[in-house]
Design a protein around this motif. Structure first.
Motif, PDB file in Angstrom:
ATOM      1  N   ARG A 128       6.336  22.124  -3.998  1.00  0.00           N
ATOM      2  CA  ARG A 128       7.298  22.473  -5.041  1.00  0.00           C
ATOM      3  C   ARG A 128       6.944  23.794  -5.709  1.00  0.00           C
ATOM      4  NH1 ARG A 128      10.399  23.217  -8.853  1.00  0.00           N
ATOM      5  NH2 ARG A 128      11.167  21.710 -10.361  1.00  0.00           N
ATOM      6  N   ASP A 129       7.922  24.716  -5.756  1.00  0.00           N
ATOM      7  CA  ASP A 129       7.727  26.003  -6.441  1.00  0.00           C
ATOM      8  C   ASP A 129       8.286  25.894  -7.855  1.00  0.00           C
ATOM      9  OD1 ASP A 129       7.440  28.573  -7.332  1.00  0.00           O
ATOM     10  OD2 ASP A 129       8.520  29.502  -5.680  1.00  0.00           O
ATOM     11  N   PRO A 130       7.408  25.847  -8.859  1.00  0.00           N
ATOM     12  CA  PRO A 130       7.864  25.634 -10.233  1.00  0.00           C
ATOM     13  C   PRO A 130       8.091  26.923 -11.034  1.00  0.00           C
ATOM     14  CG  PRO A 130       5.502  25.394 -10.130  1.00  0.00           C
ATOM     15  CD  PRO A 130       5.965  25.717  -8.731  1.00  0.00           C
ATOM     16  N   TYR A 131       7.999  28.066 -10.409  1.00  0.00           N
ATOM     17  CA  TYR A 131       7.989  29.340 -11.125  1.00  0.00           C
ATOM     18  C   TYR A 131       9.163  29.494 -12.105  1.00  0.00           C
ATOM     19  CZ  TYR A 131       7.880  34.375 -11.989  1.00  0.00           C
ATOM     20  OH  TYR A 131       7.850  35.605 -12.578  1.00  0.00           O
ATOM     21  N   TYR A 132      10.374  29.145 -11.685  1.00  0.00           N
ATOM     22  CA  TYR A 132      11.550  29.376 -12.525  1.00  0.00           C
ATOM     23  C   TYR A 132      11.880  28.203 -13.457  1.00  0.00           C
ATOM     24  CZ  TYR A 132      12.344  33.595  -9.856  1.00  0.00           C
ATOM     25  OH  TYR A 132      12.194  34.833  -9.277  1.00  0.00           O
ATOM     26  N   ASP A 133      11.036  27.185 -13.481  1.00  0.00           N
ATOM     27  CA  ASP A 133      11.278  26.037 -14.350  1.00  0.00           C
ATOM     28  C   ASP A 133      11.083  26.419 -15.813  1.00  0.00           C
ATOM     29  OD1 ASP A 133      11.515  24.724 -11.959  1.00  0.00           O
ATOM     30  OD2 ASP A 133       9.858  23.340 -12.303  1.00  0.00           O
ATOM     31  N   ASP A 134      11.788  25.714 -16.699  1.00  0.00           N
ATOM     32  CA  ASP A 134      11.661  25.935 -18.139  1.00  0.00           C
ATOM     33  C   ASP A 134      10.503  25.138 -18.739  1.00  0.00           C
ATOM     34  OD1 ASP A 134      13.829  27.678 -18.231  1.00  0.00           O
ATOM     35  OD2 ASP A 134      15.252  26.041 -18.531  1.00  0.00           O
ATOM     36  N   ASP A 135      10.046  24.119 -18.021  1.00  0.00           N
ATOM     37  CA  ASP A 135       8.972  23.264 -18.534  1.00  0.00           C
ATOM     38  C   ASP A 135       7.847  23.203 -17.502  1.00  0.00           C
ATOM     39  OD1 ASP A 135       9.914  21.586 -16.516  1.00  0.00           O
ATOM     40  OD2 ASP A 135      11.058  20.344 -17.907  1.00  0.00           O
ATOM     41  N   ASP A 136       6.950  22.243 -17.669  1.00  0.00           N
ATOM     42  CA  ASP A 136       5.830  22.165 -16.729  1.00  0.00           C
ATOM     43  C   ASP A 136       5.962  21.017 -15.727  1.00  0.00           C
ATOM     44  OD1 ASP A 136       5.243  19.929 -18.251  1.00  0.00           O
ATOM     45  OD2 ASP A 136       3.196  20.536 -18.723  1.00  0.00           O
ATOM     46  N   LEU A 137       7.113  20.363 -15.674  1.00  0.00           N
ATOM     47  CA  LEU A 137       7.273  19.219 -14.771  1.00  0.00           C
ATOM     48  C   LEU A 137       7.097  19.615 -13.306  1.00  0.00           C
ATOM     49  CD1 LEU A 137      10.215  17.275 -16.473  1.00  0.00           C
ATOM     50  CD2 LEU A 137       7.754  16.859 -16.633  1.00  0.00           C
ATOM     51  N   GLY A 138       7.581  20.770 -12.942  1.00  0.00           N
ATOM     52  CA  GLY A 138       7.395  21.251 -11.575  1.00  0.00           C
ATOM     53  C   GLY A 138       5.936  21.546 -11.267  1.00  0.00           C
ATOM     54  N   PHE A 139       5.186  21.967 -12.259  1.00  0.00           N
ATOM     55  CA  PHE A 139       3.760  22.229 -12.079  1.00  0.00           C
ATOM     56  C   PHE A 139       2.996  20.917 -11.888  1.00  0.00           C
ATOM     57  CE2 PHE A 139       5.312  26.115 -13.847  1.00  0.00           C
ATOM     58  CZ  PHE A 139       4.554  27.091 -13.232  1.00  0.00           C
ATOM     59  N   VAL A 140       3.425  19.885 -12.596  1.00  0.00           N
ATOM     60  CA  VAL A 140       2.832  18.565 -12.412  1.00  0.00           C
ATOM     61  C   VAL A 140       3.112  18.074 -10.993  1.00  0.00           C
ATOM     62  CG1 VAL A 140       2.912  16.149 -13.152  1.00  0.00           C
ATOM     63  CG2 VAL A 140       2.948  17.987 -14.867  1.00  0.00           C
ATOM     64  N   LYS A 141       4.343  18.234 -10.545  1.00  0.00           N
ATOM     65  CA  LYS A 141       4.726  17.842  -9.183  1.00  0.00           C
ATOM     66  C   LYS A 141       3.896  18.616  -8.161  1.00  0.00           C
ATOM     67  CE  LYS A 141       7.538  16.417  -5.844  1.00  0.00           C
ATOM     68  NZ  LYS A 141       7.642  15.052  -5.392  1.00  0.00           N
ATOM     69  N   CYS A 142       3.748  19.908  -8.348  1.00  0.00           N
ATOM     70  CA  CYS A 142       2.955  20.749  -7.450  1.00  0.00           C
ATOM     71  C   CYS A 142       1.510  20.259  -7.411  1.00  0.00           C
ATOM     72  CB  CYS A 142       3.032  22.203  -7.904  1.00  0.00           C
ATOM     73  SG  CYS A 142       2.074  23.350  -6.906  1.00  0.00           S
ATOM     74  N   TYR A 143       0.940  19.954  -8.563  1.00  0.00           N
ATOM     75  CA  TYR A 143      -0.417  19.417  -8.638  1.00  0.00           C
ATOM     76  C   TYR A 143      -0.535  18.137  -7.822  1.00  0.00           C
ATOM     77  CZ  TYR A 143      -3.985  16.288 -10.423  1.00  0.00           C
ATOM     78  OH  TYR A 143      -4.994  15.365 -10.509  1.00  0.00           O
ATOM     79  N   GLU A 144       0.402  17.219  -8.015  1.00  0.00           N
ATOM     80  CA  GLU A 144       0.356  15.940  -7.300  1.00  0.00           C
ATOM     81  C   GLU A 144       0.434  16.142  -5.796  1.00  0.00           C
ATOM     82  OE1 GLU A 144       3.643  13.971  -9.181  1.00  0.00           O
ATOM     83  OE2 GLU A 144       2.436  13.358 -10.922  1.00  0.00           O
ATOM     84  N   GLN A 145       1.318  17.029  -5.356  1.00  0.00           N
ATOM     85  CA  GLN A 145       1.437  17.320  -3.931  1.00  0.00           C
ATOM     86  C   GLN A 145       0.146  17.928  -3.389  1.00  0.00           C
ATOM     87  OE1 GLN A 145       5.299  19.580  -4.392  1.00  0.00           O
ATOM     88  NE2 GLN A 145       5.620  18.640  -2.377  1.00  0.00           N
ATOM     89  N   CYS A 146      -0.417  18.880  -4.127  1.00  0.00           N
ATOM     90  CA  CYS A 146      -1.650  19.545  -3.681  1.00  0.00           C
ATOM     91  C   CYS A 146      -2.811  18.565  -3.603  1.00  0.00           C
ATOM     92  CB  CYS A 146      -1.986  20.725  -4.591  1.00  0.00           C
ATOM     93  SG  CYS A 146      -0.861  22.122  -4.396  1.00  0.00           S
TER      94      CYS A 146
END
Length: 159
Positions: A128-146
């Motif tokens: 998941r690429d969270p760069y354009y997200d307004d919050d950190d939910l995409g970063f959490v998803k990226c962490y979980e995937q990694c």
């Protein structure tokens, strides 16, 4: 299956090297050292593009890593030709990364170029690429995937 008994050199790649690949680098390093107790591994990350070279990871990435007590110490850099000779594995976060990595590769190299998501036991191929997200939910998803992919990659090497 590769011999996983000795340390490898692994380079994670995403488009800008401030979100996905530094998260992958930090998580993988943490799994290698803290969860698996492995030594002799070299882990780094880099970008396809040069937009963020010299910058720290995105603050949202840093905050997600802090929440999980995973150290993150990286400044963005760009993929270079010498990486193909230095690293055993060059791992991209999505299909576009893989295409760009292969296009940048010298004609002869020994680095294995792979999609990180191919090691996900939940079969999510694209990190998941969270760069354009307004919050950190995409970063959490990226962490979980990694985290899942790091374990899956190491399991594939039997370490």
């Amino acid at each position: 299956m590769a011999d996983g008994t000795k340390g490898k050199k692994v380079l994670f790649i995403c488009l800008g090297n401030i979100c996905r690949s530094p998260i992958a680098e930090a998580v993988f390093q943490w799994v290698v050292k803290k969860q698996r107790g492995l030594v002799g591994w070299e882990v780094d990350s880099a970008a396809i593009g040069s937009w963020h070279v010299g910058k720290d990871p995105d603050q949202r990435a840093i905050q997600v890593m802090k929440r999980h007590s995973i150290p993150m110490n990286h400044q963005a850099r760009q993929l270079k030709k010498s990486d193909f000779a230095e690293f055993d594995y060059i791992i991209g976060m999505d299909h576009d990364n893989i295409s760009d990595i292969k296009a940048d590769a010298p004609p002869k190299h020994n680095a294995v170029v792979e999609l990180f998501g191919s090691y996900d036991p939940e079969k999510e191929l694209i990190i998941r690429d969270p760069y354009y997200d307004d919050d950190d939910l995409g970063f959490v998803k990226c962490y979980e995937q990694c985290l899942r992919c790091s374990r899956g990659f190491l399991d594939s090497l039997s370490v």
